[in-house]
Design a protein around this motif. Sequence first.
Motif, PDB file in Angstrom:
ATOM      1  N   GLY A 151       0.246  -1.372   0.209  1.00  0.00           N
ATOM      2  CA  GLY A 151      -0.294   0.139  -0.080  1.00  0.00           C
ATOM      3  C   GLY A 151       0.885   1.409   0.162  1.00  0.00           C
ATOM      4  N   LYS A 152       2.394   1.353  -0.095  1.00  0.00           N
ATOM      5  CA  LYS A 152       2.883   2.824  -0.165  1.00  0.00           C
ATOM      6  C   LYS A 152       2.612   3.188  -1.317  1.00  0.00           C
ATOM      7  CE  LYS A 152       8.023   3.888   0.042  1.00  0.00           C
ATOM      8  NZ  LYS A 152       8.719   4.299   0.187  1.00  0.00           N
ATOM      9  N   LYS A 153       2.745   4.699  -1.414  1.00  0.00           N
ATOM     10  CA  LYS A 153       2.043   5.300  -2.475  1.00  0.00           C
ATOM     11  C   LYS A 153       3.625   6.221  -2.990  1.00  0.00           C
ATOM     12  CE  LYS A 153      -2.587   5.635  -2.127  1.00  0.00           C
ATOM     13  NZ  LYS A 153      -3.903   5.959  -2.367  1.00  0.00           N
ATOM     14  N   PRO A 154       3.749   6.292  -3.456  1.00  0.00           N
ATOM     15  CA  PRO A 154       5.229   7.429  -3.587  1.00  0.00           C
ATOM     16  C   PRO A 154       4.773   8.714  -3.827  1.00  0.00           C
ATOM     17  CG  PRO A 154       4.189   6.459  -5.888  1.00  0.00           C
ATOM     18  CD  PRO A 154       3.944   5.608  -4.800  1.00  0.00           C
ATOM     19  N   PHE A 155       5.606   9.784  -3.573  1.00  0.00           N
ATOM     20  CA  PHE A 155       5.276  11.066  -4.058  1.00  0.00           C
ATOM     21  C   PHE A 155       5.215  11.759  -5.206  1.00  0.00           C
ATOM     22  CE2 PHE A 155       8.245  10.594   0.404  1.00  0.00           C
ATOM     23  CZ  PHE A 155       6.934  10.885   1.318  1.00  0.00           C
ATOM     24  N   THR A 156       5.823  11.165  -5.950  1.00  0.00           N
ATOM     25  CA  THR A 156       6.128  11.776  -7.501  1.00  0.00           C
ATOM     26  C   THR A 156       5.732  10.622  -7.947  1.00  0.00           C
ATOM     27  OG1 THR A 156       7.296  14.055  -6.524  1.00  0.00           O
ATOM     28  CG2 THR A 156       7.085  13.632  -8.801  1.00  0.00           C
ATOM     29  N   PHE A 157       4.905  10.882  -9.629  1.00  0.00           N
ATOM     30  CA  PHE A 157       5.105   9.946 -10.637  1.00  0.00           C
ATOM     31  C   PHE A 157       5.140  10.332 -11.791  1.00  0.00           C
ATOM     32  CE2 PHE A 157       2.516   5.407 -10.239  1.00  0.00           C
ATOM     33  CZ  PHE A 157       3.081   5.163 -11.664  1.00  0.00           C
ATOM     34  N   PHE A 158       6.137   9.698 -12.435  1.00  0.00           N
ATOM     35  CA  PHE A 158       6.431  10.050 -13.999  1.00  0.00           C
ATOM     36  C   PHE A 158       6.235   9.217 -14.744  1.00  0.00           C
ATOM     37  CE2 PHE A 158       8.973  12.973 -11.653  1.00  0.00           C
ATOM     38  CZ  PHE A 158       9.408  14.397 -11.656  1.00  0.00           C
ATOM     39  N   THR A 159       5.422  10.030 -15.450  1.00  0.00           N
ATOM     40  CA  THR A 159       5.418   9.543 -17.047  1.00  0.00           C
ATOM     41  C   THR A 159       4.978   9.872 -18.045  1.00  0.00           C
ATOM     42  OG1 THR A 159       2.641   9.680 -17.401  1.00  0.00           O
ATOM     43  CG2 THR A 159       3.222   8.122 -16.163  1.00  0.00           C
ATOM     44  N   ASP A 160       4.412   9.692 -19.178  1.00  0.00           N
ATOM     45  CA  ASP A 160       4.732  10.378 -20.525  1.00  0.00           C
ATOM     46  C   ASP A 160       3.314  10.820 -20.710  1.00  0.00           C
ATOM     47  OD1 ASP A 160       2.953   8.224 -21.523  1.00  0.00           O
ATOM     48  OD2 ASP A 160       4.501   7.375 -22.570  1.00  0.00           O
ATOM     49  N   GLN A 161       2.894  11.795 -21.460  1.00  0.00           N
ATOM     50  CA  GLN A 161       1.776  12.730 -21.760  1.00  0.00           C
ATOM     51  C   GLN A 161       0.797  11.806 -22.130  1.00  0.00           C
ATOM     52  OE1 GLN A 161       3.470  15.864 -24.062  1.00  0.00           O
ATOM     53  NE2 GLN A 161       1.545  16.937 -23.193  1.00  0.00           N
ATOM     54  N   ASP A 162       0.241  10.235 -22.165  1.00  0.00           N
ATOM     55  CA  ASP A 162      -0.875   9.327 -22.723  1.00  0.00           C
ATOM     56  C   ASP A 162      -1.665   9.810 -20.815  1.00  0.00           C
ATOM     57  OD1 ASP A 162      -0.929   6.448 -23.730  1.00  0.00           O
ATOM     58  OD2 ASP A 162      -1.836   6.661 -21.614  1.00  0.00           O
ATOM     59  N   GLN A 163      -2.944   9.832 -21.576  1.00  0.00           N
ATOM     60  CA  GLN A 163      -4.387  10.539 -21.359  1.00  0.00           C
ATOM     61  C   GLN A 163      -4.353   9.384 -20.322  1.00  0.00           C
ATOM     62  OE1 GLN A 163      -5.254  13.840 -21.204  1.00  0.00           O
ATOM     63  NE2 GLN A 163      -6.886  12.966 -19.362  1.00  0.00           N
ATOM     64  N   ALA A 164      -4.271   7.992 -20.713  1.00  0.00           N
ATOM     65  CA  ALA A 164      -5.201   6.726 -19.716  1.00  0.00           C
ATOM     66  C   ALA A 164      -4.209   6.285 -18.920  1.00  0.00           C
ATOM     67  CB  ALA A 164      -4.845   4.930 -21.184  1.00  0.00           C
ATOM     68  N   MET A 165      -3.098   7.069 -18.643  1.00  0.00           N
ATOM     69  CA  MET A 165      -1.901   6.457 -17.605  1.00  0.00           C
ATOM     70  C   MET A 165      -2.686   7.660 -16.237  1.00  0.00           C
ATOM     71  SD  MET A 165       1.730   5.682 -19.228  1.00  0.00           S
ATOM     72  CE  MET A 165       2.113   5.116 -20.405  1.00  0.00           C
ATOM     73  N   ALA A 166      -2.948   8.874 -16.651  1.00  0.00           N
ATOM     74  CA  ALA A 166      -3.370  10.183 -16.318  1.00  0.00           C
ATOM     75  C   ALA A 166      -4.424   9.948 -15.465  1.00  0.00           C
ATOM     76  CB  ALA A 166      -3.116  11.678 -16.777  1.00  0.00           C
ATOM     77  N   ASN A 167      -5.998   9.042 -16.105  1.00  0.00           N
ATOM     78  CA  ASN A 167      -6.799   9.488 -15.679  1.00  0.00           C
ATOM     79  C   ASN A 167      -6.522   8.236 -14.878  1.00  0.00           C
ATOM     80  OD1 ASN A 167      -8.185  10.623 -17.020  1.00  0.00           O
ATOM     81  ND2 ASN A 167      -8.558   9.724 -18.508  1.00  0.00           N
ATOM     82  N   ALA A 168      -5.680   6.171 -14.617  1.00  0.00           N
ATOM     83  CA  ALA A 168      -5.651   5.780 -14.155  1.00  0.00           C
ATOM     84  C   ALA A 168      -5.035   6.262 -12.865  1.00  0.00           C
ATOM     85  CB  ALA A 168      -5.280   4.960 -14.832  1.00  0.00           C
ATOM     86  N   ILE A 169      -4.588   7.063 -13.103  1.00  0.00           N
ATOM     87  CA  ILE A 169      -3.177   7.469 -11.607  1.00  0.00           C
ATOM     88  C   ILE A 169      -4.082   8.699 -10.621  1.00  0.00           C
ATOM     89  CG2 ILE A 169      -0.957   9.001 -10.208  1.00  0.00           C
ATOM     90  CD1 ILE A 169      -0.039   8.592 -13.300  1.00  0.00           C
ATOM     91  N   SER A 170      -5.681   9.208 -10.953  1.00  0.00           N
ATOM     92  CA  SER A 170      -5.843  10.074 -11.336  1.00  0.00           C
ATOM     93  C   SER A 170      -7.139   9.578 -10.032  1.00  0.00           C
ATOM     94  CB  SER A 170      -6.939  10.675 -11.765  1.00  0.00           C
ATOM     95  OG  SER A 170      -7.455  10.427 -12.915  1.00  0.00           O
ATOM     96  N   GLN A 171      -7.205   8.199 -10.617  1.00  0.00           N
ATOM     97  CA  GLN A 171      -7.860   7.162  -9.647  1.00  0.00           C
ATOM     98  C   GLN A 171      -8.006   6.571  -8.629  1.00  0.00           C
ATOM     99  OE1 GLN A 171     -10.679   4.878 -12.325  1.00  0.00           O
ATOM    100  NE2 GLN A 171     -10.377   5.489 -14.500  1.00  0.00           N
ATOM    101  N   VAL A 172      -6.414   5.751  -8.763  1.00  0.00           N
ATOM    102  CA  VAL A 172      -6.209   4.304  -7.863  1.00  0.00           C
ATOM    103  C   VAL A 172      -5.082   5.537  -7.087  1.00  0.00           C
ATOM    104  CG1 VAL A 172      -4.416   2.942  -7.384  1.00  0.00           C
ATOM    105  CG2 VAL A 172      -5.750   3.472 -10.097  1.00  0.00           C
ATOM    106  N   MET A 173      -4.588   6.374  -7.431  1.00  0.00           N
ATOM    107  CA  MET A 173      -3.234   7.960  -6.310  1.00  0.00           C
ATOM    108  C   MET A 173      -4.062   8.836  -5.905  1.00  0.00           C
ATOM    109  SD  MET A 173      -0.215   5.618  -7.132  1.00  0.00           S
ATOM    110  CE  MET A 173      -0.316   4.815  -8.800  1.00  0.00           C
ATOM    111  N   PRO A 174      -5.151   9.441  -6.068  1.00  0.00           N
ATOM    112  CA  PRO A 174      -5.902  10.984  -6.911  1.00  0.00           C
ATOM    113  C   PRO A 174      -4.948  12.078  -5.912  1.00  0.00           C
ATOM    114  CG  PRO A 174      -7.334   9.745  -4.864  1.00  0.00           C
ATOM    115  CD  PRO A 174      -6.204   8.910  -5.761  1.00  0.00           C
TER     116      PRO A 174
END
Length: 563
Positions: free
Chosen positions: A360-383
């Motif tokens: 359950g440990k979450k990172p402080f910062t999560f870097f990805t490219d400009q993929d919109q699907a990744m962004a939406n998934a991060i906002s759902q799982v790790m808002p």
Amino acid sequence: MDSPILSHRLQFLLLPHQLWLLLHLHFLLLLNDPPTPNRRKPPKQPLRFSYLFIVEMEEDRVEGSIEHSEEFVNECTPCIGMEFESEDAAYRFYCEYGRILGFCVRKDYISKSKTDGVMINRKFVCSKEGVKGVDKRTQTTSLGRLETRINCKAFLYISLDRASLKWTVKRFDETHNHLLHIPETVHMMRNQRGLTESQGITVEIAEATGLPLKLSHDLISAQSGGKENVGFMREDIKSYLCAKRGRDLQYGEAGALLRYFQKQTIDNPYFFHGMQLDVNEMITNIFWADHEMIRDYGLFGDTLSFDTTFRTNKEFRPLAIFTGFNHFRMTVIFGVALMYDETIPSFVWLFKKFLEAMSGKKPFTFFTDQDQAMANAISQVMPDVKHGLCTFHINQNAMKHLGYLYGEESTFGSDFNACMFLYEDEKELEEAWESLLESYNLKDNEWMNKTWELRRKWAHVYMKLSYNAGMRSTQLSESLNAKLKKHLKSNLHLDQFLTQLDKVVFDKRYNEKEAAHGSREKMVRLKYPSCPMLLHVSKLYTPPIFDLFHKELDISLGCKVIQ
């Protein structure tokens, strides 16, 4: 008994090396007795003499080899009434006889009892038995392989004695109508070739390390004292590896994957893996992390880089890797996934499974490219996690959409980078961006407006508020992908893919061990050897971290204090 070899050595055929020796002997004879102008040339008797001399040399060499093996031939020559414990024992005996004499053996005839179906008769023949059938291909077809069969009649026929349960030689013909192989080429005969268990292990290790077939064959040849002592040829390595892959994939690639996970779990009970199934119970997404990945994430997982790369396996599935920095500023892998697609549900499942593996440990910062699907998934799982965009990909997209502004005399690239990295104040950033839009007439540019809406994910003025370990892009993942693509070819089966992936992971860990050794072996370089602060931190920090601290100290000494 006349040797069948010698009966065919007297054919009037000149091999290339015999022709060279013939001409050489003829030249020597001419030197000993050169023709003169007043003398008629002698007849071509020297030429005939030279040929006969060559034939006699060849006969002597063959006779010597046969005499040398005469005792072995007598022991291994089958005879009527000879008994064997099994059909396989008779076959191996006849193969040994063929090895000594110089011919290959092939299993030909078999008959079974009509009452109980037990095999009662067996026939072994020379590999040159029979003739080639009529070629029914069209005239445009290539000629194909050269014929090797010439209807040789040599054979061994055995029958089963029901009373003693032994196999008895009933008929035997030792006459061959072709030249037999010389002892120097016995290792090339098909039924005399084969890899031993130790050689098979060596070949498997060579393949796992990426060694080509030729180099692995040369390695074993050097260990054996020459290619003639190896016992197999290069094409046999390919056949051995193909058979091994067939055994590994006898239950399909899903079975190979489950067997891999089972082995990893047995070796370490902390190994974590998860699979997502579709409605047809087919495997779609796969995630796994071993105990070292989980441990490294607990130590260095405050900043995370995530990226996917295509065409790294036979099914062209995206390979997703979670990476970060360790205390040597080296790439460390936190988890690996094979994905079916790059949709929002797939990323949501993957990120949830990743957090489950990491307690359950979450990172402080999560870097990805400009993929919109990744962004939406991060906002759902790790808002509550800071989502950062890769500055390298932003620059690449800028060149893609605004390439006409990247001229030799244009300063657009440096002005754009200044907005990402230089400004410390939000108001200064807004003013610089407005000036950039006006200078290059980009106020109505759609891509620039969308990029500005995402400024909190790439601008330094916002990113500095979240811990990122000096990371501003997914270059860690990109550099790792470049190395992976050297090992993970698109034609690899799943078992090969997992083996090569493990090799890359182990190489990364070994590099960390080398860095740890170097940090204890070599002293850090001090510009100010009498500085107590530097002396203190040099004992606490790894060399890369110490260099960063030393650089910051140098910058601070150049600052002017204003009251």
